[in-house]
Structure formats: structure tokens, C-alpha cells
Design a protein around this motif. Structure first.
Motif, mmCIF file in Angstrom:
data_model
loop_
_atom_site.group_PDB
_atom_site.id
_atom_site.type_symbol
_atom_site.label_atom_id
_atom_site.label_comp_id
_atom_site.label_asym_id
_atom_site.label_seq_id
_atom_site.Cartn_x
_atom_site.Cartn_y
_atom_site.Cartn_z
ATOM 1 N N UNK A 275 0.862 -1.177 0.000
ATOM 2 C CA UNK A 275 0.000 0.000 0.000
ATOM 3 C C UNK A 275 0.901 1.230 0.000
ATOM 4 N N UNK A 276 0.618 2.155 -0.887
ATOM 5 C CA UNK A 276 1.374 3.412 -0.983
ATOM 6 C C UNK A 276 2.870 3.191 -1.179
ATOM 7 N N UNK A 277 3.263 2.107 -1.792
ATOM 8 C CA UNK A 277 4.631 1.749 -2.133
ATOM 9 C C UNK A 277 5.563 1.587 -0.948
ATOM 10 N N UNK A 278 5.117 1.856 0.267
ATOM 11 C CA UNK A 278 5.997 1.787 1.431
ATOM 12 C C UNK A 278 5.440 0.947 2.572
ATOM 13 N N UNK A 279 4.255 0.366 2.419
ATOM 14 C CA UNK A 279 3.638 -0.417 3.490
ATOM 15 C C UNK A 279 3.321 -1.814 2.983
ATOM 16 N N UNK A 280 3.580 -2.797 3.833
ATOM 17 C CA UNK A 280 3.402 -4.203 3.488
ATOM 18 C C UNK A 280 2.405 -4.805 4.466
ATOM 19 N N UNK A 281 1.441 -5.556 3.943
ATOM 20 C CA UNK A 281 0.434 -6.134 4.817
ATOM 21 C C UNK A 281 -0.140 -7.425 4.281
ATOM 22 N N UNK A 282 -1.109 -7.938 5.030
ATOM 23 C CA UNK A 282 -1.780 -9.181 4.671
ATOM 24 C C UNK A 282 -3.256 -9.053 4.984
ATOM 25 N N UNK A 283 -4.045 -9.837 4.261
ATOM 26 C CA UNK A 283 -5.496 -9.829 4.482
ATOM 27 C C UNK A 283 -6.070 -11.168 4.036
ATOM 28 N N UNK A 284 -7.056 -11.623 4.791
ATOM 29 C CA UNK A 284 -7.828 -12.787 4.394
ATOM 30 C C UNK A 284 -9.103 -12.312 3.714
ATOM 31 N N UNK A 285 -9.563 -13.108 2.747
ATOM 32 C CA UNK A 285 -10.842 -12.868 2.088
ATOM 33 C C UNK A 285 -11.619 -14.174 2.194
ATOM 34 N N UNK B 196 7.517 -0.817 5.317
ATOM 35 C CA UNK B 196 8.596 -1.651 4.792
ATOM 36 C C UNK B 196 9.898 -0.876 4.945
ATOM 37 N N UNK B 197 11.022 -1.584 4.913
ATOM 38 C CA UNK B 197 12.317 -0.910 4.899
ATOM 39 C C UNK B 197 12.387 -0.083 3.617
ATOM 40 N N UNK B 198 12.626 1.189 3.742
ATOM 41 C CA UNK B 198 12.546 2.075 2.578
ATOM 42 C C UNK B 198 13.550 1.721 1.487
ATOM 43 N N UNK C 253 8.266 -1.651 -7.043
ATOM 44 C CA UNK C 253 8.184 -1.769 -5.591
ATOM 45 C C UNK C 253 9.505 -2.204 -4.952
ATOM 46 N N UNK C 254 10.565 -2.301 -5.756
ATOM 47 C CA UNK C 254 11.907 -2.658 -5.289
ATOM 48 C C UNK C 254 11.902 -3.994 -4.525
ATOM 49 N N UNK C 255 11.399 -5.029 -5.207
ATOM 50 C CA UNK C 255 11.256 -6.354 -4.607
ATOM 51 C C UNK C 255 12.268 -7.367 -5.158
ATOM 52 N N UNK C 256 13.299 -6.905 -5.851
ATOM 53 C CA UNK C 256 14.274 -7.798 -6.468
ATOM 54 C C UNK C 256 14.915 -8.695 -5.413
ATOM 55 N N UNK C 257 14.905 -9.996 -5.673
ATOM 56 C CA UNK C 257 15.551 -10.963 -4.801
ATOM 57 C C UNK C 257 14.822 -11.248 -3.498
ATOM 58 N N UNK C 258 13.619 -10.734 -3.336
ATOM 59 C CA UNK C 258 12.899 -10.930 -2.085
ATOM 60 C C UNK C 258 11.892 -12.080 -2.169
ATOM 61 N N UNK C 259 11.646 -12.675 -1.036
ATOM 62 C CA UNK C 259 10.680 -13.737 -0.856
ATOM 63 C C UNK C 259 9.814 -13.368 0.344
ATOM 64 N N UNK C 260 8.586 -13.806 0.330
ATOM 65 C CA UNK C 260 7.722 -13.672 1.501
ATOM 66 C C UNK C 260 7.661 -15.033 2.173
ATOM 67 N N UNK C 261 7.864 -15.069 3.456
ATOM 68 C CA UNK C 261 7.613 -16.285 4.217
ATOM 69 C C UNK C 261 6.375 -16.034 5.077
ATOM 70 N N UNK C 262 5.577 -17.089 5.254
ATOM 71 C CA UNK C 262 4.434 -16.955 6.143
ATOM 72 C C UNK C 262 4.125 -18.283 6.805
#
Length: 181
Positions: free
Chosen positions: A60-70, A87-89, A144-153
Motif C-alpha cells: 500500500x502506498x509503495x511503502x507499506x506491506x500487509x496481509x489480508x484474508x478474504x 517496509x524498509x525504505x 516496488x523494489x522487490x528484487x531478490x525478495x521472498x515472503x515467508x508466512x
């Protein structure tokens, strides 16, 4: 007695009609539609869609990371509450670190790591799921500057009220980092 029964039935019908009229306009045929109705500026990262439940991560807004269930309900998909954190800028996450984590409700914990193909994240000795963000369109990865990143959950049926998160090297089984929650 009949009058009381008719009055109760009449009230029940009115409540049902009000409930249907309030629920139907807020339900959608696809989970993404329910999310975009809440906030049209979300960049969605799908976690999964199984039966009547979907998990999305979002920026959200290029600087916030979140999660949501639907959740899929009687009239269609309806989003739960959105939660997010900054997120880390510079996105200069360390490959040997958990780089922080956050939660959604009591049953989901998640974060970013680097080198996810060579890492294991364990939450209370159970393995977390790792999503490779290289699956996203290249222009969005760059934006969004996500190169080389993974999400773990990690999701749990029981509330996650405390424990330990470990980042392990998949090849050597060496513990690289840990954190309590």
C-alpha cells in the motif's frame, strides 16, 4: 399464543431481509474485487485461494506491506480487516536475517527474506511457506523494489501467542537468525 408466534415470525423475517440487504452489496464474485472495493490502490500478491478462503499480501502506498484474508460467504467474497506496517525504505534486507516480521490476527505471521530458495523459516519447529516474488511481473518488481525478495508466512489453527522463529540455511541446516514473538 398465535399472535406472539406471528409477531416473532414477522420480526425474524424483517431481520433476515435487513441482513440480506446489508450483506449482498458488500460481497463480490472474486476475492480481488472485495479488496479493491476497500482500497483501489493496493498492489496484491496472492498467497493462496483454497475453497472459501484466500490469503493476499499487499503493498500500500509503495511503502507499506500487509496481509489480508478474504472469505467466501453466502453472497460472494468479502474481505477481512487490512493490516500493514512500513517496509524498509531501501529494501536492503540481509540474506542471513529474518529482517523483522509481522502478524495478521492471532493465526498468521509473515515477513521478507532474501535467498528464499536456500532458506527455511521455522516457527515453533514447523516449516513456514515461502513465496518467490519473482513470480510477479518484472515491472512491478522494479516499481516496488522487490528484487531478490521472498515472503515467508506461517499459519496456525491455534493462536500464535508466543514462540520462536528460526531462519535456517537449507543446504547446511545451520541456524542463521532467530527471533522470539
Amino acid at each position: 399464543m398465535k399472535r406472539w408466534l406471528l409477531t416473532t415470525l414477522y420480526v425474524a423475517v424483517i431481520i433476515a431481509i435487513v441482513w440480506v440487504l446489508s450483506e449482498k452489496p458488500n460481497s463480490y464474485s472474486e476475492p480481488q474485487e472485495a479488496l479493491f472495493e476497500i482500497d483501489n490502490d493496493l498492489f496484491l500478491i496472492p498467497g493462496y485461494k483454497l475453497n472459501d478462503k484466500a490469503l493476499f499480501f499487499f503493498i500500500k502506498n509503495e511503502e507499506n506491506f500487509g496481509a489480508v484474508y478474504v472469505q467466501k460467504r453466502m453472497f460472494g467474497w468479502k474481505a477481512d480487516m487490512l493490516t500493514w506496517s512500513p517496509m524498509a525504505s531501501k529494501r536492503n534486507y540481509d540474506s542471513d536475517s529474518l529482517n523483522g516480521f509481522q502478524g495478521q490476527g492471532e493465526n498468521l505471521i509473515y515477513g521478507f527474506i532474501k535467498q528464499g530458495d536456500d532458506r527455511i523459516v521455522q516457527v515453533n519447529e514447523e516449516q513456514a511457506t515461502i513465496l518467490n516474488l519473482a513470480m510477479l511481473p518484472q515491472d512491478e518488481i522494479e516499481r516496488f523494489r522487490l528484487e531478490g525478495l521472498y515472503i515467508w508466512y506461517f499459519e496456525s489453527e491455534e493462536p500464535l501467542t508466543g514462540g520462536e522463529i528460526k531462519l535456517m540455511d537449507k543446504n547446511t541446516n545451520q541456524e542463521l537468525d532467530n527471533a522470539d514473538f
